[in-house]
Design an enzyme around this catalytic site. Sequence first.
Site, PDB file in Angstrom:
ATOM      1  N   ILE A 146      33.459   5.131  17.859  1.00 34.33           N
ATOM      2  CA  ILE A 146      32.978   6.408  17.509  1.00 34.33           C
ATOM      3  C   ILE A 146      31.731   6.279  17.994  1.00 34.33           C
ATOM      4  O   ILE A 146      30.420   5.935  17.260  1.00 34.33           O
ATOM      5  CB  ILE A 146      33.034   6.751  16.003  1.00 34.33           C
ATOM      6  CG1 ILE A 146      34.381   6.743  15.518  1.00 34.33           C
ATOM      7  CG2 ILE A 146      32.697   8.159  15.890  1.00 34.33           C
ATOM      8  CD1 ILE A 146      34.544   7.020  14.154  1.00 34.33           C
ATOM      9  N   PRO A 147      31.339   6.234  19.308  1.00 34.94           N
ATOM     10  CA  PRO A 147      29.961   6.110  19.829  1.00 34.94           C
ATOM     11  C   PRO A 147      29.226   7.640  19.508  1.00 34.94           C
ATOM     12  O   PRO A 147      30.021   8.475  19.658  1.00 34.94           O
ATOM     13  CB  PRO A 147      30.112   6.170  21.464  1.00 34.94           C
ATOM     14  CG  PRO A 147      31.740   6.428  21.642  1.00 34.94           C
ATOM     15  CD  PRO A 147      32.149   6.280  20.503  1.00 34.94           C
ATOM     16  N   HIS A 148      28.082   7.329  19.264  1.00 35.37           N
ATOM     17  CA  HIS A 148      27.321   8.431  18.933  1.00 35.37           C
ATOM     18  C   HIS A 148      25.873   8.425  18.958  1.00 35.37           C
ATOM     19  O   HIS A 148      25.239   7.217  18.973  1.00 35.37           O
ATOM     20  CB  HIS A 148      27.457   8.841  17.393  1.00 35.37           C
ATOM     21  CG  HIS A 148      27.008   7.585  16.535  1.00 35.37           C
ATOM     22  ND1 HIS A 148      28.177   6.575  16.297  1.00 35.37           N
ATOM     23  CD2 HIS A 148      26.010   7.306  15.818  1.00 35.37           C
ATOM     24  CE1 HIS A 148      27.642   5.969  15.307  1.00 35.37           C
ATOM     25  NE2 HIS A 148      26.178   6.243  14.952  1.00 35.37           N
ATOM     26  N   ALA A 149      25.118   9.502  19.131  1.00 37.34           N
ATOM     27  CA  ALA A 149      23.604   9.647  19.348  1.00 37.34           C
ATOM     28  C   ALA A 149      23.320  10.986  19.044  1.00 37.34           C
ATOM     29  O   ALA A 149      23.927  11.972  19.068  1.00 37.34           O
ATOM     30  CB  ALA A 149      23.204   9.479  20.789  1.00 37.34           C
ATOM     31  N   ARG A 154      21.886   3.344  20.709  1.00 29.52           N
ATOM     32  CA  ARG A 154      22.638   3.073  19.416  1.00 29.52           C
ATOM     33  C   ARG A 154      23.577   2.110  19.500  1.00 29.52           C
ATOM     34  O   ARG A 154      23.850   1.255  18.577  1.00 29.52           O
ATOM     35  CB  ARG A 154      23.660   4.356  19.232  1.00 29.52           C
ATOM     36  CG  ARG A 154      24.403   4.088  18.036  1.00 29.52           C
ATOM     37  CD  ARG A 154      23.900   3.813  16.976  1.00 29.52           C
ATOM     38  NE  ARG A 154      24.577   3.355  15.654  1.00 29.52           N
ATOM     39  CZ  ARG A 154      25.460   2.316  15.568  1.00 29.52           C
ATOM     40  NH1 ARG A 154      25.163   1.364  16.466  1.00 29.52           N
ATOM     41  NH2 ARG A 154      26.238   1.974  14.747  1.00 29.52           N
TER      42      ARG A 154
END
Length: 153
Positions: free
Chosen positions: A65-68, A51
């Site tokens: 806001i790292p997200h996966a 991402r």
Amino acid sequence: MELMDLIDKRCIKLEVDAKNKNDLFDEMIGLLYDADKINSKEGFKEGILHREAQSSTGLGFELAIPHAKSKEVKVPSIAIGFSKEGLDYDAMDGEPVKLIFMIAAPEDGGDLHVMLLAELAKMLIYEDFREQLLNAKSADEVMDIIRDKAKKL
């Protein structure tokens, strides 16, 4: 599912040890793993890095806001970390990041991560809210601050 349903105080770190983005990912993923929210640190990190390769999740305002979405996610969760000094994150505004919200969504979770991103964004646009979080003295206080803000929106 409410935002507060995804926050476990075991996944809140008031001062991260990491000094760079990669170490930060490892530290935040470790919180999720240790709290039994994900099956594999390595597998979930692959999703985070994939991402991040698309564009930085460092959004400005000292916020990332790292997200996966990943098959490694057992329980949809949010890990929260703070860096009082700030760390280099390759944020869109070029500034160091101090507030980190890592979203772990199951691969088959539909648009849950999008809903969470939107809900967090509504809260985090307020500078006073961000300051309250940075000044929190405990994980319980962080949860109270978020809970109070969620009720007001």
